[in-house]
Design a protein around this motif. Structure first.
Motif, PDB file in Angstrom:
ATOM      1  N   TRP A  42      -0.293   4.348 -14.072  1.00 13.06           N
ATOM      2  CA  TRP A  42      -0.095   4.075 -12.962  1.00 13.06           C
ATOM      3  C   TRP A  42      -0.801   2.602 -12.619  1.00 13.06           C
ATOM      4  O   TRP A  42      -0.140   1.851 -11.970  1.00 13.06           O
ATOM      5  CB  TRP A  42      -1.113   5.231 -11.913  1.00 13.06           C
ATOM      6  CG  TRP A  42      -0.551   4.604 -10.427  1.00 13.06           C
ATOM      7  CD1 TRP A  42      -1.623   3.879  -9.697  1.00 13.06           C
ATOM      8  CD2 TRP A  42       0.452   5.072  -9.391  1.00 13.06           C
ATOM      9  NE1 TRP A  42      -0.843   3.788  -8.378  1.00 13.06           N
ATOM     10  CE2 TRP A  42      -0.004   4.615  -8.114  1.00 13.06           C
ATOM     11  CE3 TRP A  42       1.635   5.904  -9.753  1.00 13.06           C
ATOM     12  CZ2 TRP A  42       0.833   4.816  -7.138  1.00 13.06           C
ATOM     13  CZ3 TRP A  42       2.277   6.036  -8.608  1.00 13.06           C
ATOM     14  CH2 TRP A  42       2.091   5.499  -7.436  1.00 13.06           C
TER      15      TRP A  42
ATOM     16  N   CYS B  16       0.999  -0.813 -11.826  1.00 12.43           N
ATOM     17  CA  CYS B  16       0.425  -1.767 -10.602  1.00 12.43           C
ATOM     18  C   CYS B  16       0.309  -3.206 -11.101  1.00 12.43           C
ATOM     19  O   CYS B  16       0.709  -4.060 -10.158  1.00 12.43           O
ATOM     20  CB  CYS B  16      -0.934  -1.391 -10.055  1.00 12.43           C
ATOM     21  SG  CYS B  16      -0.636   0.547  -9.130  1.00 12.43           S
TER      22      CYS B  16
ATOM     23  N   VAL C 137       3.863  -4.378 -11.263  1.00 11.97           N
ATOM     24  CA  VAL C 137       4.245  -4.914  -9.911  1.00 11.97           C
ATOM     25  C   VAL C 137       3.795  -6.145  -9.310  1.00 11.97           C
ATOM     26  O   VAL C 137       4.448  -6.977  -8.658  1.00 11.97           O
ATOM     27  CB  VAL C 137       4.243  -3.741  -8.730  1.00 11.97           C
ATOM     28  CG1 VAL C 137       4.499  -4.187  -7.604  1.00 11.97           C
ATOM     29  CG2 VAL C 137       5.134  -2.349  -9.535  1.00 11.97           C
TER      30      VAL C 137
ATOM     31  N   TRP D 111      -4.287  -2.665 -15.280  1.00 15.54           N
ATOM     32  CA  TRP D 111      -3.863  -3.440 -14.301  1.00 15.54           C
ATOM     33  C   TRP D 111      -3.772  -4.777 -14.734  1.00 15.54           C
ATOM     34  O   TRP D 111      -2.630  -5.526 -14.802  1.00 15.54           O
ATOM     35  CB  TRP D 111      -4.700  -3.323 -13.093  1.00 15.54           C
ATOM     36  CG  TRP D 111      -4.113  -3.923 -11.858  1.00 15.54           C
ATOM     37  CD1 TRP D 111      -3.440  -5.423 -11.831  1.00 15.54           C
ATOM     38  CD2 TRP D 111      -4.231  -3.442 -10.479  1.00 15.54           C
ATOM     39  NE1 TRP D 111      -3.054  -5.543 -10.569  1.00 15.54           N
ATOM     40  CE2 TRP D 111      -3.503  -4.338  -9.686  1.00 15.54           C
ATOM     41  CE3 TRP D 111      -4.398  -2.517 -10.046  1.00 15.54           C
ATOM     42  CZ2 TRP D 111      -3.094  -4.438  -8.333  1.00 15.54           C
ATOM     43  CZ3 TRP D 111      -4.196  -2.133  -8.532  1.00 15.54           C
ATOM     44  CH2 TRP D 111      -3.371  -3.288  -7.742  1.00 15.54           C
TER      45      TRP D 111
ATOM     46  N   LEU E 265      -0.973   0.662  -5.059  1.00 20.96           N
ATOM     47  CA  LEU E 265       0.364   0.182  -5.259  1.00 20.96           C
ATOM     48  C   LEU E 265       0.810  -0.574  -4.064  1.00 20.96           C
ATOM     49  O   LEU E 265       1.676  -1.763  -4.120  1.00 20.96           O
ATOM     50  CB  LEU E 265       1.256   1.447  -5.250  1.00 20.96           C
ATOM     51  CG  LEU E 265       2.921   0.977  -5.782  1.00 20.96           C
ATOM     52  CD1 LEU E 265       3.126   0.512  -7.044  1.00 20.96           C
ATOM     53  CD2 LEU E 265       3.635   2.449  -5.739  1.00 20.96           C
TER      54      LEU E 265
END
Length: 308
Positions: free
Chosen positions: A40, A44, A47, A169, A297
């Motif tokens: 996850w 992130c 993105v 990240w 997010l």
């Protein structure tokens, strides 16, 4: 605690009796349920980079595999091997203390998976390799002597939070742009990584008895359950307040509002958590922590929208 006080639990078997581990047990050792957090955080990062996914889908897939099954899986194997005596008290059904993982295969898998993680990282270039080396070093340092950061909850939880949130990240953003992420991305990744320290503390509630017996100074063992839960809630909340302030300052009012609403709900859930911290820690991880990662997010989309 003197050596005589420690439990005398032996996991090594005579060479002649050692068998190859079952594939199902190997997968259990790598704990697939724990991979989600790192994947996850990596997503992130992807993105937040604002990079077009269609042009970089091989890096995307490889990065998800690296963050979850490889590096996170390695950290679980390393931790289970060096925590086998604690697990024999807290969770005796785990692969190593139960004897389902034979001999020293827990250690061998940790070593093999570390090397395999580096090989998987090679196509991601210097940023991917560098981040993987850092994460693997932290994983071994967390569990293995001479560092064994986990012996103190302040240092140990910081190491885990960094490797589960901040490093993935960073890796996602760096790999997708093949460059150092912007200061905006680094700040938000660092804040959410800091907040994850509190999430790690909640995970320590389940192992208090073994920690006290072995001498692991987790925050619940140091502070007691109630004080540790209060500290965890503060640590989870304060970075999110900072994120909201940054979002406002960077002209992302919608993101700031959504994260603010999420935090208000989390504060309500924290109040219930503090009534029965140990019993409700798993419940909070399923509710409050879910809101926490959704805020990650939201922040990532806000960063991508301005191309920072």
């Amino acid at each position: 605690m003197t050596p005589a006080d420690k439990p005398s639990i032996t996991f090594d078997q005579p060479a002649a009796s050692v068998r190859l581990p079952d594939l199902k047990v190997c997968i259990e050792l790598l704990k697939p349920v724990t991979w989600f957090a790192a994947i996850w955080a990596f997503m992130c990062g992807v993105v937040s980079s604002g990079a077009p996914l269609a042009a970089r889908w091989p890096e995307l897939v490889l990065g998800m595999v690296l963050a979850g099954p490889m590096v996170c899986g390695t950290s679980q194997a390393v931790n289970d091997w060096f925590d086998r005596h604690v697990d024999a008290i807290n969770e005796p059904d785990r692969p190593i203390p139960s004897g389902r993982m034979p001999g020293r295969w827990g250690l061998y898998i940790a070593i093999i998976w570390s090397g395999a993680s580096l090989l998987v990282a090679l196509p991601l270039g210097p940023w991917g390799v560098g981040a993987t080396m850092f994460a693997l070093a932290a994983a071994w340092g967390y569990s293995a002597p001479p560092f064994r950061f986990k012996m103190n909850g302040w240092w140990g939880n910081a190491a885990v939070a960094l490797c589960y949130e901040g490093v993935p990240w960073f890796t996602g953003a760096a790999v997708m742009r093949n460059a150092l992420p912007s200061p905006h991305i680094l700040i938000i990744a660092a804040l959410y990584s800091a907040g994850a320290h509190g999430i790690m503390t909640l995970n320590d509630f389940k192992s208090i008895e073994g920690d006290l017996k072995i001498g692991v100074r987790s925050l619940p063992a140091q502070l007691g359950v109630l004080r540790a839960s209060i500290v965890a809630c503060i640590i989870m909340a304060v970075p999110q307040v900072c994120v909201i302030e940054f979002m406002i300052g960077w002209h992302h009012p919608l993101a700031a509002t959504l994260i603010g609403v999420s935090l208000l709900v989390q504060l309500f859930l924290m109040r219930r958590l503090l009534e029965k911290p140990r019993e409700r820690a798993p419940w909070y991880n399923a509710t409050g922590t879910t809101l926490y990662v959704l805020g990650m997010l939201v922040s990532a989309f806000a960063l991508a929208a301005t191309g920072v």
